[in-house]
Design an enzyme around this catalytic site. Structure first.
Site, PDB file in Angstrom:
ATOM      1  N   GLU A 168       0.844  -1.248   0.036  1.00  0.00           N
ATOM      2  CA  GLU A 168      -0.179  -0.029  -0.162  1.00  0.00           C
ATOM      3  C   GLU A 168       0.934   1.205  -0.138  1.00  0.00           C
ATOM      4  OE1 GLU A 168      -4.003  -0.863   1.977  1.00  0.00           O
ATOM      5  OE2 GLU A 168      -2.662  -0.819   3.602  1.00  0.00           O
ATOM      6  N   CYS A 208      -6.910   7.856   1.267  1.00  0.00           N
ATOM      7  CA  CYS A 208      -6.219   8.291   2.669  1.00  0.00           C
ATOM      8  C   CYS A 208      -5.007   8.761   2.589  1.00  0.00           C
ATOM      9  CB  CYS A 208      -5.986   6.971   3.584  1.00  0.00           C
ATOM     10  SG  CYS A 208      -7.522   6.474   4.399  1.00  0.00           S
ATOM     11  N   CYS A 268     -11.232   2.640   5.657  1.00  0.00           N
ATOM     12  CA  CYS A 268     -10.363   3.710   6.054  1.00  0.00           C
ATOM     13  C   CYS A 268     -10.778   5.096   5.296  1.00  0.00           C
ATOM     14  CB  CYS A 268      -9.084   3.427   6.199  1.00  0.00           C
ATOM     15  SG  CYS A 268      -8.436   2.780   4.645  1.00  0.00           S
TER      16      CYS A 268
END
Ligand code: FUB
Ligand code: ZN
Length: 632
Positions: free
Chosen positions: A313, A331, A397
């Site tokens: 990620e 995010c 998230c």
């Protein structure tokens, strides 16, 4: 360090159509629907701690990890976003929902203050045994940010009291003392929350604990090695292979390359910048500047997406910026905005505001659909139709990062020092700022980002001398300004024009930012963009999308190098946007029959290319999309 401090979003009213629409959508649709999703997906129920606990909803992955360990954080982030919404408009229903969550948390809290619903529910004996993977302090960080936001919006402090008890336990547990743990969280976040708690309470111990976690990171012997051994594991079997993943491979002050998981990195750099400002710590500031240079020069997508790879990620090698497979988690772009804003307050330099703006319009906004109820987690720059906005994600998230950002976006528009106000963004806001000379009402009117014509009414309560600083964005090559119709010399200092004079009620500043459509080229080392061009206008990156090309694959279009780029105001699209148009060609495949290869190039047809702002893509269903268009 600069003397400027942000003006909190609660004091900034969004009047302009662009942000008003996004804010209203988040208040009326996103916040309520996110609560419903937290309920449907068992996340709210997970705060109730039945005995025995119910079966897992999200089975562990191949290294034994389930996203359920950080469900507390999702609840905390929702409360934070919902509380920002309450700061705009109180809402009894949302407040009752938050109170119900607080009831559960109050019941769940252990007598010593510990409050992590995963551990309390499933393995209470194992608390603090796997900081590397299990997000305990990360969860606390998000819950604490939620509690602070709820307190500020409503004045109710029950949730804050619960979490302050937990923070006291954490302070007792972690630190340099011989009987304390010398650890820190594998996923940074607690640091940011502790600094916020310090701002709220003035209690220096919160700042010191944040500084402890940051300074302890990467110290040898490595804490994550020691705790792995204590769990009976061989540290070399670490699934992520390297502590670069959590930016704990070396002490933060020695870090000069941006590595690892992108969201972790951005939260950490944000905390480092905060601490640099609070503690006047030039070492931390220098580290932030070095890391900033690295990410901007070698690792950021034109959309400000960060982290090309799904595997970690996060980041890979320099210039590795594939388009169709870009991970570029929402995010990470939201967190880049946090970092950029903090850098801007270390040094009032437009280069930070440029990135903040780029990330806001292109990286973060893309994550939230027009209807306010669908999301992107990854933000590719090319699609063959395989990408679709989802109504929820088993790792949600990004959803609440999008809503908490939009609900607080007013906080990024301007900053103030004792005798100056700096405008970073435009788009239609009004606010009253208290300077040492008194209160000044500012009303900024514009239809930015569609137009670069900005007007700012400056109304001090009495005539007073102070400076108004206007950011002239890095993308703008021709700008002019005037006060009450008289031109102002365009002398910029670090991207800001300073107008320092005695102001009186009724004064007006105008700023004209030329905003032509432009071609942008990538550094030759970015192999994925070779021979291609991206289209930009002002802060917006554009893309070609299938519905504007009669269902043709947008990858078949070519933009001749000399083709004119025209702008068009399209009231029929997305409640009114500006599109970019150019005459180009389209490759045709009708005469290829069953050939896969042949000695002559494809036949072409003249074709119009229509580009829409990238943040709007995939609101008309999945299909082909392209940011980097082949030239030719
Ligand atoms: O680990 C918590 C959050 O979930 C991270 O910030 C995201 O990257 C996702 O993995
Ligand atoms: Zn995310």
């Amino acid at each position: 360090m600069s003397e400027f401090r942000p003006i909190g979003f609660a004091g900034v009213r969004l009047d302009g159509q662009f942000w008003r629409e996004r804010l209203d959508t988040v208040l009326t649709r996103t916040i309520p629907s996110q609560h419903a999703k937290l309920g449907e997906h068992g996340i709210l129920e997970s705060l109730e701690l039945p005995d025995p606990p119910p079966p897992l909803r999200n089975p562990p992955n191949d290294h034994g990890f389930t996203v359920q360990v950080f469900w507390d954080s999702d609840v905390g982030k929702w409360i934070e976003a919902a509380s920002y919404a309450l700061s705009h408009r109180r809402n009894a229903d949302i407040e009752a929902k938050i109170e119900a969550i607080i009831d559960d948390l109050e019941k769940a809290q252990a007598p010593d203050g510990y409050l992590n619903c995963w551990y309390l529910d499933r393995e209470p004996q194992n608390r603090w045994t796997n900081l590397r993977d299990n997000h305990e302090l990360y969860n606390l960080g998000h819950m604490l940010e939620g509690a602070i936001a709820y307190f500020l919006a409503t004045g109710r402090r029950r949730y804050l009291d619960i979490l302050e008890r937990y923070v006291a336990l954490v302070r007792e547990t972690f630190g340099p003392g011989p009987n304390q743990k010398h650890g820190y969280c594998g996923h940074q976040e607690i640091e940011l929350a502790l600094i916020r708690l310090y701002h709220l309470t003035g209690d220096r111990r919160h700042l010191d604990l944040a500084a402890y976690f940051i300074d302890q990171r990467g110290a040898q012997p490595h804490y994550f090695d020691a705790e792995a051994i204590a769990r009976g594991e061989n540290p070399r079997d670490y699934w992520a292979k390297t502590y670069e993943y959590s930016q704990s491979h070396k002490p933060v002050r020695e870090q000069d390359k941006v590595v690892g998981h992108a969201v972790r990195a951005m939260y950490m750099y944000s905390a480092m910048a905060d601490l640099a400002a609070e503690l006047n710590d030039s070492g931390l500031k220098r580290a932030c500047e070095t890391l900033w240079k690295d990410v901007i020069a070698t690792k950021i997508y034109i959309t400000s997406g960060l982290g090309p790879a799904a595997a970690n990620e996060g980041f890979t090698e320099d210039f590795d910026l594939p388009n169709e497979t870009a991970y570029a988690e929402t995010c990470a772009s939201v967190a880049l905005i946090f970092w950029a804003q903090r850098m801007l307050h270390l040094d009032l330099d437009g280069k930070y505001a440029d990135v903040l703006e780029q990330a806001l319009f292109n990286g973060a906004l893309t994550g939230l659909s027009r209807d306010g109820e669908h999301y992107f987690y990854s933000n590719p720059l090319e699609s063959n139709g395989q990408h679709t906005r989802w109504a929820w994600h088993n790792c949600p998230c990004c959803t609440m990062n999008a809503s908490r950002l939009v609900a607080s976006v007013g906080g990024y528009f301007l900053s103030a020092s004792a005798n100056a106000v700096a405008f970073h963004l435009y788009g239609g806001i009004s606010t009253a700022v208290t300077l040492e000379t008194g209160v000044v009402q500012f009303t900024e009117t514009s239809s930015y980002p569609w137009s670069g014509s900005v007007k700012i009414a400056v109304d001090p309560e009495r005539p007073a001398r102070f400076a108004v600083k206007l950011r002239v964005p890095g993308w703008c090559r021709d700008a002019s300004a005037a006060v009450n119709g008289t031109a102002v010399p365009m002398t910029l200092e670090h991207g800001y024009l300073t107008i320092d004079r005695t102001w009186q009620a009724g004064d007006a500043v105008t700023l004209e930012l030329e905003m032509p459509a432009e071609r942008i080229y990538a550094h030759p080392a970015v192999r994925a963009d070779s021979g291609r061009v991206a289209l930009k206008r002002g802060p917006l990156v554009y893309c070609l999308e299938h519905p504007d090309h009669a269902g043709h694959r947008v990858q078949d279009y070519r933009l001749p190098r000399r083709a004119d780029l025209k702008t068009a105001t399209r009231a029929d699209l997305f409640d009114g946007i500006v599109t970019l148009e150019a005459e180009g060609i389209r490759l045709e495949e009708d005469d290829w029959l069953d050939h896969l290869y042949r000695a002559s190039p494809p036949r072409t047809e003249p074709a119009t290319l229509t580009a829409i702002p990238y943040y709007l893509w995939n609101n008309r269903g999945p299909g082909t999309m392209l940011v980097w268009v082949p030239e030719g």
